[in-house]
Design an enzyme around this catalytic site. Structure first.
Site, PDB file in Angstrom:
ATOM      1  N   ASP A   1       0.837  -1.203   0.000  1.00  0.00           N
ATOM      2  CA  ASP A   1       0.000   0.000   0.000  1.00  0.00           C
ATOM      3  C   ASP A   1       0.870   1.250   0.000  1.00  0.00           C
ATOM      4  O   ASP A   1       2.097   1.157   0.113  1.00  0.00           O
ATOM      5  CB  ASP A   1      -0.972  -0.009   1.198  1.00  0.00           C
ATOM      6  CG  ASP A   1      -0.306  -0.453   2.502  1.00  0.00           C
ATOM      7  OD1 ASP A   1       0.940  -0.459   2.568  1.00  0.00           O
ATOM      8  OD2 ASP A   1      -1.023  -0.783   3.455  1.00  0.00           O
TER       9      ASP A   1
ATOM     10  N   ASP B   1      -7.692  -2.471  14.539  1.00  0.00           N
ATOM     11  CA  ASP B   1      -9.113  -2.637  14.216  1.00  0.00           C
ATOM     12  C   ASP B   1      -9.339  -3.802  13.242  1.00  0.00           C
ATOM     13  O   ASP B   1     -10.412  -3.934  12.673  1.00  0.00           O
ATOM     14  CB  ASP B   1      -9.680  -1.338  13.619  1.00  0.00           C
ATOM     15  CG  ASP B   1      -8.971  -0.917  12.334  1.00  0.00           C
ATOM     16  OD1 ASP B   1      -8.013  -1.609  11.904  1.00  0.00           O
ATOM     17  OD2 ASP B   1      -9.370   0.110  11.751  1.00  0.00           O
TER      18      ASP B   1
ATOM     19  N   HIS C   1      -7.657  -4.292  10.423  1.00  0.00           N
ATOM     20  CA  HIS C   1      -7.412  -3.997   9.003  1.00  0.00           C
ATOM     21  C   HIS C   1      -6.186  -4.746   8.492  1.00  0.00           C
ATOM     22  O   HIS C   1      -5.259  -5.074   9.225  1.00  0.00           O
ATOM     23  CB  HIS C   1      -7.355  -2.493   8.708  1.00  0.00           C
ATOM     24  CG  HIS C   1      -6.116  -1.773   9.120  1.00  0.00           C
ATOM     25  ND1 HIS C   1      -6.129  -0.713  10.007  1.00  0.00           N
ATOM     26  CD2 HIS C   1      -4.824  -1.896   8.743  1.00  0.00           C
ATOM     27  CE1 HIS C   1      -4.913  -0.240  10.153  1.00  0.00           C
ATOM     28  NE2 HIS C   1      -4.093  -0.944   9.403  1.00  0.00           N
TER      29      HIS C   1
ATOM     30  N   GLU D   1      -9.809  -1.063   5.604  1.00  0.00           N
ATOM     31  CA  GLU D   1     -10.440  -0.797   6.896  1.00  0.00           C
ATOM     32  C   GLU D   1     -11.715  -1.623   7.037  1.00  0.00           C
ATOM     33  O   GLU D   1     -12.229  -2.155   6.043  1.00  0.00           O
ATOM     34  CB  GLU D   1     -10.785   0.705   6.986  1.00  0.00           C
ATOM     35  CG  GLU D   1      -9.570   1.625   6.914  1.00  0.00           C
ATOM     36  CD  GLU D   1      -8.775   1.679   8.229  1.00  0.00           C
ATOM     37  OE1 GLU D   1      -8.851   0.718   9.030  1.00  0.00           O
ATOM     38  OE2 GLU D   1      -8.068   2.685   8.436  1.00  0.00           O
TER      39      GLU D   1
END
Ligand code: GLP
Length: 261
Positions: free
Chosen positions: A68, A137, A139, A144
């Site tokens: 990414d 979280d 991800h 996300e």
């Protein structure tokens, strides 16, 4: 999925380095998928240590793809994932910059960056080993919660939690870019072998949800359950809430030597 509970993240790093070295020895022009963040650093440090000692394989023909990239940072900025991976792994291993790829967010139009990256990945023959971390979280890369489990590389918006988590690299949450281009979850599923590394108490809930929870876009890393070859390297703190921890320990202890990870 194979969960390997280890005492420390350094032990996880050594095993992760074994996996990558084995892939490069099998195929000297292997394609490695590289994650940034703190989690993979023990793997990268160990690969560099072995390379400098002269015990590692040759990386001359290896090609790499970053998972990414932030949108909005100038091309030479030290927090771009392009600069980060060069600094933390590919330069010390002597991999030519021409062989180090990632989402190109600096060439317009940005809307096509994902498709360009997917084409480059396909032309390279796909990823042999994809290194992954996990967000607090759940991800994966920068997918996300709520990301499509079938998604391809595309632009995404970061959550406030991820921007807070990554503020340590930028000084403050407000300085963290709001957008990124990230491999999709469907892209990640196309790699041959997924190697996830996680350590520390802040990752315990995410690891438990990813490994033992339902497959759901609410925990993007749970998509790993759909992949036929996943290795999850966890330290004691990250493994602490796994219900089947004892089973993973027993399975790893009884692993046939010929099998490898
Ligand atoms: C980052 C990256 C992910 C990484 C995750 C966890 O923002 N895009 O690839 O796995 O968040 O980061 P860390 O390993 O620093 O906890």
């Amino acid at each position: 999925m194979e969960v390997v509970p280890l005492d420390t993240l350094d032990e996880a790093g050594a095993l992760g380095a074994d996996v990558i070295e084995a892939a490069v020895r099998r195929s000297p022009s292997a394609v490695l998928g590289l994650a940034t963040g703190s989690s993979p650093l023990p793997i990268y440090r160990e690969l560099i240590r072995r390379h400098q000692q002269g015990t590692g394989p040759s990386y001359e023909q290896v090609r790499t793809f970053n998972l990414d990239e932030y949108v909005g940072l100038p091309a030479g900025h030290e927090q771009t994932y392009r600069a980060t991976i060069a600094r933390e792994l590919t330069d010390p291993l002597g991999i030519d910059a021409q062989r180090v790829h990632g989402p190109d967010v600096w060439t317009a139009p940005l809307a096509e960056a994902g498709a360009r990256y997917e084409r480059a990945l396909t032309a390279a023959g796909g990823i042999d080993v994809q290194v992954l971390g996990i967000g607090s979280d759940g991800h994966l890369a920068f997918n996300e919660p709520g990301s499509s489990l079938a998604s391809s590389t595309r632009i995404k918006t970061l959550t406030q939690q991820t921007r807070r988590d990554n503020a340590r690299f930028f000084g403050s949450p407000d300085a963290v870019p709001t957008h990124v281009v990230t491999q999709g979850l469907g892209t990640i599923l196309r790699a041959s072998h997924l190697l996830l590394i996680a350590g520390g108490p802040g990752k315990a809930d995410a690891i438990t949800a990813a490994v033992e929870g339902p497959v759901t876009a609410s925990c993007p890393a749970s998509v790993l359950q759909l992949h036929p070859h996943v290795t999850v390297l966890v330290d004691r703190a990250a493994a602490a809430r796994l219900a089947r921890l004892e089973q993973y320990r027993e399975t790893y202890a009884a692993k046939p030597e010929w099998q490898g990870l």
